[in-house]
Design a protein around this motif. Structure first.
Motif: not given
Length: 427
Positions: A80-90, A109-112, A421-427
Motif C-alpha cells: 500500500y506504499d504505492q497508493v497515491v490517493l485514498h478515496v473515502v466517504w468520511e 461525501q456531499g459529491r454523490v 446511469k439513468q437515475n443519476s444527474s452526475a452520471a
C-alpha cells in the motif's frame, strides 16, 4: 452504504467534480481512474492523477471511512506504499504509508447525487428474486441482450476452468479429462457425485482394454458402482462372475453403494439405467475427445452420446426388475443435456487452454442450436417479458442469476449499470 458502491462511484466517476480537491485543499484532477483489482492489494491500480502541480502514477484505495486504512492494517503492508490517493466517504482520520508520509485523501461525501444512492438502495432492498425487476422495462433491449451474452460467456468459461482443473489433475491428458467429464455428466444433477467418484475408481486405461466387449464393460461399470453385490437373475450372475475376475486383475475398489440416489426419480433416470446407457456410449468408442473436437453439426454431437443399450437393459430399469416398455437408449433431451454440460465445457476448456476463441465460439453456436426446457430460474426472467429461444439463452439466464441477481451484484452488471446511469444527474 457498502464499500462496493464507492468502488462503483470511483470507477465510473459518478460524482460532482467541480472544485475537486483533496482534504488538504490541493487541487485534484483524475487523468486515469486505474484498473479495478479483484485480487489482494489496492482496489485500483495504474491510476494517473494530478495533485497540485505534480502528476502521480500509482494505486487508489477505497474505504467508507479513512480510519478503515488502520483497521485493515494497511500501514504495515508495503503493497500500500504505492497508493497515491485514498478515496473515502468520511475522512475521519489521517493515514500514512510505512515511511510516515501522508496519503492524499478525497472525500466523496456531499459529491454523490442522492438519487444514485437511492436507486442503489432500491436494488439492494428489492424483495424480488431479480433485484431490478421494477426497472426492467426501462432498460433498452440491446443492454439486456449484451449482458446476457456476457453472462453466457462467463458461465461457459467458468465451466471451462473447472474442466481445466480436472485436466491438470490428469497430467494434461485430454482423453482422461473427457472421460471424467463424460461420466460426471451422466450423473446429471442427482447422481453427479456418484458418477464422478466412479470416474476415479474406474481408470480409463482399464475401460479401454474392454471397450470392445459390452458385457465386460457393464461388469466393470456396475461392479465398480457397487451394484453387483447381491444376486438377482442370471444376467447379473454373469456380470458378477466377470467382475470378480476383472476386479482381482486390476485391483479395483468399488465406490460405496449408498452414494447412489433413487428416491423420487422416474425409472428412466435411475443410476442403473444411466450406467447401462454409459456402457453403450463407451462400447467401441475410441478417442472420444478427438471426435468431439472434430464434430461440427448438432447431429454429429448427438451421435457421440447415443448408442443402443444392451438387450437386458432394453427390458429392465434395475437388476431383476422389468421395464413396462422397451427402452432403446438415452432420450433426446438427455443427449442435449450432455451436449450442454459435457461437450460445451470441454470445447471451452480446450479453447482457453490453446488460446483459440474459435472453440469457445463453437460451443456458443452449438448451444444456440439446441432447445432446452425452462426452469425456475429462467421463468423469473420470462415473467419480466424475456423469452429464451435456445439452450444458449437458458445458460445465459442461469449465469446472470447466479453471478449477478442472487448476490445482488448489480453494480457489476450492465443492466444494473444502465439503471444507475439513468437515475443519476452526475452520471
Amino acid at each position: 452504504m457498502k464499500e462496493d458502491f464507492l468502488h462503483y462511484i470511483w470507477q465510473h466517476q459518478y460524482y460532482h467534480k467541480a472544485a475537486l480537491a483533496t482534504t488538504a485543499g490541493e487541487p485534484l484532477q483524475v487523468l486515469r481512474v486505474g484498473f479495478y483489482n479483484t485480487d489482494a492489494g489496492p482496489d485500483f491500480q495504474e491510476a494517473l492523477l494530478r495533485i497540485g502541480e505534480v502528476e502521480w502514477s500509482g494505486s487508489v484505495e477505497v474505504h467508507l471511512k479513512a480510519s478503515d486504512w488502520h483497521r485493515h492494517q494497511h500501514q504495515h503492508d508495503p503493497t500500500y506504499d504505492q497508493v497515491v490517493l485514498h478515496v473515502v466517504w468520511e475522512a475521519d482520520a489521517p493515514v500514512r504509508r510505512m515511511d510516515g508520509t501522508l496519503v492524499p485523501v478525497l472525500s466523496l461525501q456531499g459529491r454523490v447525487d442522492l438519487s444514485l444512492g437511492h436507486t442503489y438502495q432500491r436494488l439492494l432492498q428489492a424483495k424480488s428474486a431479480v433485484p431490478c425487476a421494477a426497472f426492467w422495462p426501462t432498460v433498452p433491449e440491446v443492454t439486456k441482450a449484451l449482458m446476457l451474452e456476457r453472462a453466457l460467456v462467463e458461465r461457459l468459461e467458468a465451466k471451462g476452468q473447472e474442466v481445466l482443473q480436472t485436466f491438470r489433475s490428469y497430467s494434461n491428458d485430454w482423453e482422461q479429462t473427457a472421460y471424467h467429464t463424460l461420466l460426471r455428466g451422466f450423473g446429471f444433477k442427482t447422481n453427479q457425485q456418484g458418477f464422478e467418484q466412479l470416474a476415479k475408481a474406474l481408470p480409463l486405461p482399464v475401460v479401454r482394454r474392454h471397450q470392445h466387449n459390452l458385457p465386460q464393460l457393464e461388469a466393470l461399470l456396475f461392479g465398480q458402482a457397487g451394484f453387483l453385490d447381491e444376486s438377482a437373475d442370471i444376467y447379473k450372475a454373469q456380470l458378477q462372475k466377470e467382475y470378480a475376475f476383472l476386479r482381482h486383475k486390476y485391483t479395483l475398489q468399488p465406490v460405496p453403494r449408498p452414494i447412489w440416489k433413487f428416491l423420487r426419480m422416474r425409472p428412466a433416470n435411475f443410476p442403473t439405467v444411466r450406467l447401462a446407457q454409459l456402457a453403450a456410449v463407451l462400447h467401441g468408442q475410441q478417442a472420444f475427445f478427438s471426435k468431439l473436437l472434430a464434430a461440427d453439426t448438432v447431429k454429429q454431437f448427438e451421435m457421440l452420446f447415443k448408442a443402443p443399450v444392451s438387450a437386458y437393459w432394453r427390458q429392465h430399469y434395475h437388476f431383476g426388475k422389468s421395464a413396462k416398455a422397451l427402452q432403446q437408449g438415452i432420450g433426446k433431451s438427455s443427449v442435449h443435456n450432455l451436449i450442454i454440460n459435457v461437450a460445451a465445457p470441454l470445447l471451452t476448456a480446450y479453447g482457453l487452454y490453446t488460446d483459440d476463441r474459435a472453440y469457445i465460439e463453437k460451443a456458443i453456436a452449438l448451444l444456440g442450436q439446441l432447445r432446452e426446457g425452462s426452469n425456475k430460474i429462467t421463468r423469473l426472467y420470462e415473467e419480466l417479458g424475456w423469452q429464451a429461444k435456445s439452450a444458449a439463452d437458458n445458460q445465459a439466464a442461469l449465469g446472470l442469476y447466479k453471478h449477478y441477481c442472487a448476490p445482488v451484484n448489480c453494480l457489476r452488471c450492465a443492466i444494473g449499470h444502465k439503471i444507475m446511469k439513468q437515475n443519476s444527474s452526475a452520471a
